[in-house]
Design an enzyme around this catalytic site. Structure first.
Site, mmCIF file in Angstrom:
data_model
loop_
_atom_site.group_PDB
_atom_site.id
_atom_site.type_symbol
_atom_site.label_atom_id
_atom_site.label_comp_id
_atom_site.label_asym_id
_atom_site.label_seq_id
_atom_site.Cartn_x
_atom_site.Cartn_y
_atom_site.Cartn_z
ATOM 1 N N TYR A 83 2.133 -5.042 19.388
ATOM 2 C CA TYR A 83 2.976 -5.525 18.290
ATOM 3 C C TYR A 83 3.235 -6.880 17.926
ATOM 4 C CZ TYR A 83 6.783 -6.268 14.739
ATOM 5 O OH TYR A 83 7.476 -6.856 13.886
ATOM 6 N N ASN A 93 0.867 -1.240 -0.006
ATOM 7 C CA ASN A 93 -0.193 0.098 -0.112
ATOM 8 C C ASN A 93 0.744 1.268 -0.020
ATOM 9 O OD1 ASN A 93 1.107 0.106 2.518
ATOM 10 N ND2 ASN A 93 -0.906 -0.190 3.545
ATOM 11 N N LEU A 94 2.050 1.166 -0.033
ATOM 12 C CA LEU A 94 3.027 2.314 0.010
ATOM 13 C C LEU A 94 2.996 3.166 1.131
ATOM 14 C CD1 LEU A 94 3.444 2.882 -3.824
ATOM 15 C CD2 LEU A 94 4.784 1.206 -2.455
ATOM 16 N N GLY A 108 6.296 1.481 2.530
ATOM 17 C CA GLY A 108 7.241 1.001 1.576
ATOM 18 C C GLY A 108 7.383 2.180 0.368
ATOM 19 N N ASP A 159 12.183 -2.975 26.829
ATOM 20 C CA ASP A 159 13.239 -3.416 26.223
ATOM 21 C C ASP A 159 13.943 -4.561 27.041
ATOM 22 O OD1 ASP A 159 13.920 -2.100 23.903
ATOM 23 O OD2 ASP A 159 14.950 -0.591 24.563
ATOM 24 N N LYS A 209 1.320 -10.120 15.949
ATOM 25 C CA LYS A 209 2.155 -11.105 15.190
ATOM 26 C C LYS A 209 1.712 -12.629 15.667
ATOM 27 C CE LYS A 209 4.442 -8.763 12.392
ATOM 28 N NZ LYS A 209 4.506 -9.087 10.640
HETATM 29 N N1 UDP Z 1 18.563 1.685 21.278
HETATM 30 C C1 UDP Z 1 19.402 2.757 21.662
HETATM 31 N N2 UDP Z 1 18.991 4.043 21.198
HETATM 32 C C2 UDP Z 1 18.034 4.209 20.308
HETATM 33 C C3 UDP Z 1 17.625 3.038 19.600
HETATM 34 C C4 UDP Z 1 17.631 1.867 19.872
HETATM 35 O O1 UDP Z 1 20.097 2.508 22.660
HETATM 36 O O2 UDP Z 1 18.035 5.398 19.677
HETATM 37 C C5 UDP Z 1 18.797 0.230 21.573
HETATM 38 C C6 UDP Z 1 17.476 -0.468 22.176
HETATM 39 O O3 UDP Z 1 17.527 -0.020 23.424
HETATM 40 C C7 UDP Z 1 18.000 -1.983 22.007
HETATM 41 C C8 UDP Z 1 18.794 -1.763 20.845
HETATM 42 O O4 UDP Z 1 19.438 -0.344 20.627
HETATM 43 O O5 UDP Z 1 18.618 -2.525 22.986
HETATM 44 C C9 UDP Z 1 18.071 -2.271 19.263
HETATM 45 O O6 UDP Z 1 17.207 -1.316 19.180
HETATM 46 P P1 UDP Z 1 16.078 -1.131 17.988
HETATM 47 O O7 UDP Z 1 15.203 -0.098 18.216
HETATM 48 O O8 UDP Z 1 17.118 -1.082 16.827
HETATM 49 O O9 UDP Z 1 15.620 -2.776 17.972
HETATM 50 P P2 UDP Z 1 14.591 -3.861 18.783
HETATM 51 O O10 UDP Z 1 15.720 -4.499 19.707
HETATM 52 O O11 UDP Z 1 13.988 -2.633 19.521
HETATM 53 O O12 UDP Z 1 13.866 -4.538 17.916
#
Ligand code: UDP
Length: 337
Positions: A148, A38-39, A42, A292, A152
């Protein structure tokens, strides 16, 4: 028929980050590829192969899907189309359940109608939630923390039920941290907004953002920052091809992790980015980001045993190098749109 002998694959979300890398690989391997996108996120410019047809539309548009299935005899469907902002899914869960969980029902119904029974699904390690044991194996409890991840996981359950009911065969691929860009620099990662670590670190190097904020330095890890399993996007693409072939060869439904099995910390990524770019990375240290986990690392054994696939790159340096190549290229960012 123009494409006699070629197998035809429908790729939803094929103009997105992981989808577009997979589409290139499928085209290179001789498949006829129809992209449905659907762009919204993308990019038209991410479809670079002339033989690939881009249909702009929604996965929930039954009449559009019926037309596509009447026109083409699809050997399989690879379904990437989804929203993937974890934070947004918390503030706007219905958007995620509508788009990621409800819309694919129409796609699956039309597949059933046309007796198309091979489905490769973009799932995520976010379906596991907080790890109880590491590395994560596929039988680890799935207790997603965000809408999210739940959106999934629900599709994984739906696929399981469709297998029992009408023999739909599916492979749910649980991605760890997709990263890197095409080795030739032609396509890459271009999210708006960007939230991922590696592109943000490189944007900070380029001065496109003032600095990268490290989300938390007090985690129970050797350097206090979060550890993730970064998997190159071209390795993800080859895993989709392996999954499709598994299904086309009559393989059973399965769910499997796509990762390297190697954990890398946020600080290590920043240090590698310094080496790769030869420049300083402006950094600030901030609070933890909600939701996280300290560590997410895949056990990639199942993908190797079931699909004959394993990551060809385990060193995150190659992911940063290809991302840097794409970011530094003059054509970067699909500017034409
Ligand atoms: N992270 C960070 N600063 C940012 C974005 C991400 O320190 O601006 C950290 C985040 O806490 C995680 C890792 O980088 O530990 C990867 O984050 P990302 O959002 O790339 O992927 P996720 O693991 O959330 O899918």
């Amino acid at each position: 028929m123009a494409n006699m002998g070629k197998q035809t694959v429908l790729v939803t979300g094929g103009a997105g980050y992981i989808g577009s890398h997979t589409v290139r690989l499928l085209a290179a391997e001789g498949y006829q590829v129809i992209v449905l996108d659907n762009l919204v996120y993308g990019h038209r410019g991410a479809i670079v192969d002339e033989g690939v047809e881009l249909v702009v539309g929604a996965v929930g548009d039954r009449e559009l899907l019926r037309d596509l299935f009447k026109k083409h005899q699809f050997s399989g469907v690879i379904h990437f189309a989804a929203y993937a902002y974890v934070g947004e899914s918390v503030t706007d869960p219905l958007k995620y359940y509508r788009n990621n969980t409800a819309e694919p029902l129409t796609l699956l119904e039309v597949m059933a109608e046309f007796s198309c029974t091979s489905f490769v699904f973009s799932s995520t390690c976010a379906t596991y939630g907080e790890p109880e044991t590491l590395p994560l194996t596929e039988d680890h409890p799935q207790k997603p923390l965000s809408p999210y991840g739940k959106s999934k996981l629900m599709v994984e359950w739906i696929l399981d039920d469709c297998d029992s009911a009408w023999d739909l065969k599916s492979v749910a691929l649980r991605y760890f941290n997709a990263s890197g860009c095409a080795s030739d620099g032609l396509i890459g990662e271009d999210h708006d907004p960007e939230t991922h670590l590696i592109p943000l670190v490189l944007k900070a190097v380029r001065g496109e953002i003032p600095e990268i904020t490290v989300f938390g330095t007090d985690y129970p890890t050797p350097d206090g920052t979060c550890i993730r399993d970064y998997i190159h996007v071209e390795d993800l693409a080859s895993a989709h091809l392996a999954a499709l072939r598994h299904l086309m060869n009559g393989g059973a439904s399965l769910q499997c992790n796509l990762g390297t099995g190697v954990g890398i910390s946020v600080k290590e990524i920043i240090d590698m980015a310094k080496e790769v770019t030869g420049q300083e990375v402006p950094v600030t240290y901030g609070q933890r980001r909600a939701g996280d986990p300290a560590q997410l690392i895949a056990d990639p054994t199942m993908a190797k045993e079931s699909l004959g696939w394993e990551a060809s790159r385990r060193d995150a340096r190659s992911m940063i190098e290809t991302a840097w190549k794409w970011m530094s290229a003059p054509h970067r960012g699909y500017f034409s749109e």
